[in-house]
Design a protein around this motif. Structure first.
Motif, PDB file in Angstrom:
ATOM      1  N   ALA A  46      49.481 -65.628 102.670  1.00  0.00           N
ATOM      2  CA  ALA A  46      48.288 -65.629 101.825  1.00  0.00           C
ATOM      3  C   ALA A  46      47.130 -64.907 102.499  1.00  0.00           C
ATOM      4  CB  ALA A  46      47.901 -67.069 101.486  1.00  0.00           C
ATOM      5  N   LEU A  47      47.077 -64.955 103.810  1.00  0.00           N
ATOM      6  CA  LEU A  47      46.030 -64.249 104.544  1.00  0.00           C
ATOM      7  C   LEU A  47      46.201 -62.744 104.440  1.00  0.00           C
ATOM      8  CD1 LEU A  47      43.599 -64.682 106.555  1.00  0.00           C
ATOM      9  CD2 LEU A  47      45.292 -64.417 108.395  1.00  0.00           C
ATOM     10  N   GLY A  48      47.446 -62.293 104.287  1.00  0.00           N
ATOM     11  CA  GLY A  48      47.683 -60.861 104.138  1.00  0.00           C
ATOM     12  C   GLY A  48      48.619 -60.251 105.162  1.00  0.00           C
ATOM     13  N   ILE A  49      49.279 -61.065 105.986  1.00  0.00           N
ATOM     14  CA  ILE A  49      50.231 -60.509 106.946  1.00  0.00           C
ATOM     15  C   ILE A  49      51.432 -59.964 106.188  1.00  0.00           C
ATOM     16  CG2 ILE A  49      51.782 -61.077 108.851  1.00  0.00           C
ATOM     17  CD1 ILE A  49      49.668 -63.057 109.800  1.00  0.00           C
ATOM     18  N   ARG A  50      51.856 -58.756 106.560  1.00  0.00           N
ATOM     19  CA  ARG A  50      52.878 -58.033 105.810  1.00  0.00           C
ATOM     20  C   ARG A  50      54.196 -57.973 106.573  1.00  0.00           C
ATOM     21  NH1 ARG A  50      48.204 -54.456 105.452  1.00  0.00           N
ATOM     22  NH2 ARG A  50      49.116 -53.258 107.173  1.00  0.00           N
ATOM     23  N   PRO A  51      55.307 -58.076 105.882  1.00  0.00           N
ATOM     24  CA  PRO A  51      56.601 -57.868 106.544  1.00  0.00           C
ATOM     25  C   PRO A  51      56.665 -56.468 107.151  1.00  0.00           C
ATOM     26  CG  PRO A  51      56.917 -58.807 104.352  1.00  0.00           C
ATOM     27  CD  PRO A  51      55.464 -58.427 104.457  1.00  0.00           C
TER      28      PRO A  51
END
Length: 269
Positions: free
Chosen positions: A22-27
């Motif tokens: 939800a914070l925005g960390i991307r695979p």
């Protein structure tokens, strides 16, 4: 004696991963994490659950990096917390174990980095004081080549993280722990110092002294506040921890401009 119940929130591997997404960390991205386990709340599974949640969020193509510094491998003449008697200095210099990337424990960076240091597949850079550990496909490229006379500069994992377009996650940690700001100190007119530690050489264990750039975290909290005003920083909660996420490159560039004006001299060791 009254035993106080644990304080929350209750965090699990799954809930932490959900918050991180939800914070925005991307695979697939490369992430440098500074962390405080206690800020999260009550974590079911402890620091291992936090590492697992971070790796779950990054996926198999992502790379997780943490500082695994060992500041106790240093000249006791500079120790202040606490200081030791001068009569002990030579004995400490003679007896300090040489840094071993496989076994030397981290110190002062928290239990989450220490957990990642021993994680299956983890690799670690070779500086006796300012090493980094990494897990993921870019780990070797990030930790290799950490020069003994470059704690946090161009020949350290910080510069390799910049090249990899890494982002920084402050997970319950403040800007005062943002090691990327130190990379800026190597790009401005900073004093030079002599830096000592116990290292393994081709001739065995040696107490070594090298020249390096002076580093200091002085006013990093003010630097971070200035950076946050002028750049997009994702903010949110992961468990109970106040959390920030931002590009390493932006942070370093801001520090290069800010430090000479607001902290003209670096006072580190």
């Amino acid at each position: 004696m009254t035993i106080k119940p644990p304080t929350g929130p209750l965090c699990t591997r799954e809930s932490l991963a959900s918050d991180l997404r939800a914070l925005g960390i991307r695979p697939g991205e490369t992430l440098l994490v500074h962390s405080s386990l206690s800020s999260l709340g009550w974590v079911c599974g402890g620091p291992g659950a936090v590492v697992s949640a971070l790796l779950d969020t990054l996926g198999p193509e992502g790379t997780l990096v943490v500082p695994t510094h060992s500041a106790d491998n240093s000249d006791p003449a500079h120790w202040t917390n606490p200081p030791v008697p001068e009569a002990w200095w030579d004995g400490i210099r003679a007896a300090t174990p040489a840094f071993d990337a496989r076994t030397t424990r981290s110190l002062g960076v928290g239990v989450i980095p220490e957990t990642l240091r021993t994680w299956p597949g983890a690799l670690r850079s070779s500086h006796p004081q300012t090493s980094f550990a990494a897990v993921g496909p870019r780990a070797a490229a990030i930790v290799d080549g950490h020069a003994l006379d470059c704690r946090l500069g161009e020949r350290s994992p910080l510069a390799r993280l910049e090249e990899a377009d890494a982002r920084i996650l402050l997970l319950g940690a403040g800007f005062d722990s943002c090691t990327a700001f130190h990379l800026a100190e190597y790009r401005i007119a900073a004093p030079q110092v002599r830096n000592s530690f116990a290292a393994m050489t081709s001739r065995g264990r040696r107490w070594s002294t090298v020249g390096d750039t002076s580093i200091s975290s002085e006013r990093f909290d003010d630097l971070g506040a200035s950076f946050e005003k002028g750049h997009p920083v994702a903010r949110g909660r992961v468990g109970g921890a106040e959390t920030r996420l931002f590009p390493l490159t932006d942070a370093v560039a801001h520090a290069v401009a800010w430090l000479p004006e607001h902290r003209p001299r670096a006072h580190g060791v």
